[in-house]
Design an enzyme around this catalytic site. Structure first.
Site, PDB file in Angstrom:
ATOM      1  N   GLY A 161      -7.553  -2.720   1.663  1.00 21.31           N
ATOM      2  CA  GLY A 161      -7.528  -1.698   0.616  1.00 21.31           C
ATOM      3  C   GLY A 161      -6.180  -1.554  -0.080  1.00 21.31           C
ATOM      4  O   GLY A 161      -5.981  -0.612  -0.843  1.00 21.31           O
ATOM      5  N   GLN A 162      -5.242  -2.495   0.171  1.00 20.97           N
ATOM      6  CA  GLN A 162      -3.931  -2.383  -0.485  1.00 20.97           C
ATOM      7  C   GLN A 162      -4.063  -2.663  -1.980  1.00 20.97           C
ATOM      8  O   GLN A 162      -4.653  -3.675  -2.377  1.00 20.97           O
ATOM      9  CB  GLN A 162      -2.928  -3.368   0.143  1.00 20.97           C
ATOM     10  N   VAL A 202      -1.217  -1.435  -4.205  1.00 18.07           N
ATOM     11  CA  VAL A 202       0.158  -1.550  -4.694  1.00 18.07           C
ATOM     12  C   VAL A 202       0.910  -2.443  -3.713  1.00 18.07           C
ATOM     13  O   VAL A 202       0.953  -2.153  -2.498  1.00 18.07           O
ATOM     14  CB  VAL A 202       0.828  -0.161  -4.810  1.00 18.07           C
ATOM     15  N   HIS A 240       3.660   0.832   1.778  1.00 18.28           N
ATOM     16  CA  HIS A 240       3.703   2.293   1.708  1.00 18.28           C
ATOM     17  C   HIS A 240       2.803   2.890   2.779  1.00 18.28           C
ATOM     18  O   HIS A 240       1.709   2.403   3.024  1.00 18.28           O
ATOM     19  CB  HIS A 240       3.289   2.806   0.322  1.00 18.28           C
ATOM     20  N   HIS A 296       0.783   6.144   3.740  1.00 17.90           N
ATOM     21  CA  HIS A 296       0.229   7.405   3.227  1.00 17.90           C
ATOM     22  C   HIS A 296       0.324   8.472   4.318  1.00 17.90           C
ATOM     23  O   HIS A 296      -0.019   8.210   5.478  1.00 17.90           O
ATOM     24  CB  HIS A 296      -1.260   7.262   2.905  1.00 17.90           C
TER      25      HIS A 296
HETATM   26  P1  AMP Z   1      -3.067   1.631  -1.597  1.00 12.97           P
HETATM   27  O1  AMP Z   1      -4.521   1.538  -1.944  1.00 12.97           O
HETATM   28  O2  AMP Z   1      -2.843   1.944  -0.121  1.00 12.97           O
HETATM   29  O3  AMP Z   1      -2.275   0.434  -2.071  1.00 12.97           O
HETATM   30  O4  AMP Z   1      -2.551   2.923  -2.321  1.00 12.97           O
HETATM   31  C1  AMP Z   1      -1.786   2.937  -3.472  1.00 12.97           C
HETATM   32  C2  AMP Z   1      -1.462   4.384  -3.725  1.00 12.97           C
HETATM   33  O5  AMP Z   1      -0.435   4.450  -4.680  1.00 12.97           O
HETATM   34  C3  AMP Z   1      -2.651   5.196  -4.281  1.00 12.97           C
HETATM   35  O6  AMP Z   1      -2.895   6.317  -3.437  1.00 12.97           O
HETATM   36  C4  AMP Z   1      -2.171   5.617  -5.663  1.00 12.97           C
HETATM   37  O7  AMP Z   1      -2.622   6.897  -6.038  1.00 12.97           O
HETATM   38  C5  AMP Z   1      -0.663   5.576  -5.495  1.00 12.97           C
HETATM   39  N1  AMP Z   1       0.059   5.368  -6.738  1.00 12.97           N
HETATM   40  C6  AMP Z   1      -0.136   4.397  -7.652  1.00 12.97           C
HETATM   41  N2  AMP Z   1       0.729   4.534  -8.683  1.00 12.97           N
HETATM   42  C7  AMP Z   1       1.506   5.617  -8.395  1.00 12.97           C
HETATM   43  C8  AMP Z   1       2.573   6.278  -9.058  1.00 12.97           C
HETATM   44  N3  AMP Z   1       3.023   5.869 -10.242  1.00 12.97           N
HETATM   45  N4  AMP Z   1       3.130   7.357  -8.466  1.00 12.97           N
HETATM   46  C9  AMP Z   1       2.670   7.787  -7.278  1.00 12.97           C
HETATM   47  N5  AMP Z   1       1.670   7.214  -6.593  1.00 12.97           N
HETATM   48  C10 AMP Z   1       1.076   6.141  -7.142  1.00 12.97           C
END
Ligand code: AMP
Ligand code: ZN
Length: 147
Positions: A100-101, A103, A107, A109
């Site tokens: 589910g990554q 970004v 990171h 959560h």
């Molecule tokens: P993942 O699916 O674990 O890669 O989660 C990526 C997370 O990054 C999601 O919860 C998004 O809402 C968050 N996200 C993406 N862009 C931004 C941003 N510009 N500022 C803060 N959070 C973000």
């Protein structure tokens, strides 16, 4: 930094974010699309796409900061004006597309949970098939082999 990493842009002050904490190795800022109000992302300052590339020191600091974020989220929920409801806290880290990554900058959560918040984790059909100790031990043995 690889091209257009949104978290690197945030860390460089080139994209908007609401920071909760920052030191030399790790930063914590609010998720733009929170599961519940109080959803924070803890990230390494050095660009690192995958968990396997993260150095252990930064990983340790990420967990240390995440623990403090969790405590802050719980404390904030006691302030009537904060609008944060917290009866429990989830940590979640997606490493890889299948996990589910979305970004590609590591990171963690940290987000508050409360009864009836509507957030669910769905289990695979495998979860409901009981495993034998033999199967479990065999997998553990393979893991020990590649350690
Ligand atoms: P993942 O699916 O674990 O890669 O989660 C990526 C997370 O990054 C999601 O919860 C998004 O809402 C968050 N996200 C993406 N862009 C931004 C941003 N510009 N500022 C803060 N959070 C973000
Ligand atoms: Zn990055």
């Amino acid at each position: 930094m690889t091209e257009k990493c949104i978290f690197c842009e945030i860390l460089a002050g080139k994209a908007e974010a609401s920071f909760v904490y920052r030191d030399e190795a790790v930063a914590a800022f609010m998720d733009i699309q929170p599961v519940n109000p109080g959803h924070v992302l803890v990230v390494p300052v050095r660009h690192t796409a995958m968990l396997s590339e993260l150095n252990e020191e930064d990983g340790m600091q990420m967990f240390r900061v995440a623990q403090r974020v969790a405590a802050a989220v719980r404390a904030t929920s006691k302030l009537p004006s904060a609008g944060v409801k917290c009866e429990g806290v989830n940590f979640f880290l997606a490493d890889g597309r299948a996990a589910g990554q979305e970004v590609w900058h590591v990171h963690l959560h940290v987000f508050p949970r409360f009864a009836g918040d509507g957030h669910h984790m769905r289990f695979s059909p495998n979860y409901f098939k009981p495993s034998t100790r033999q199967d479990i031990e065999q997998t553990a043995e393979k893991l020990r082999e590649v350690w």
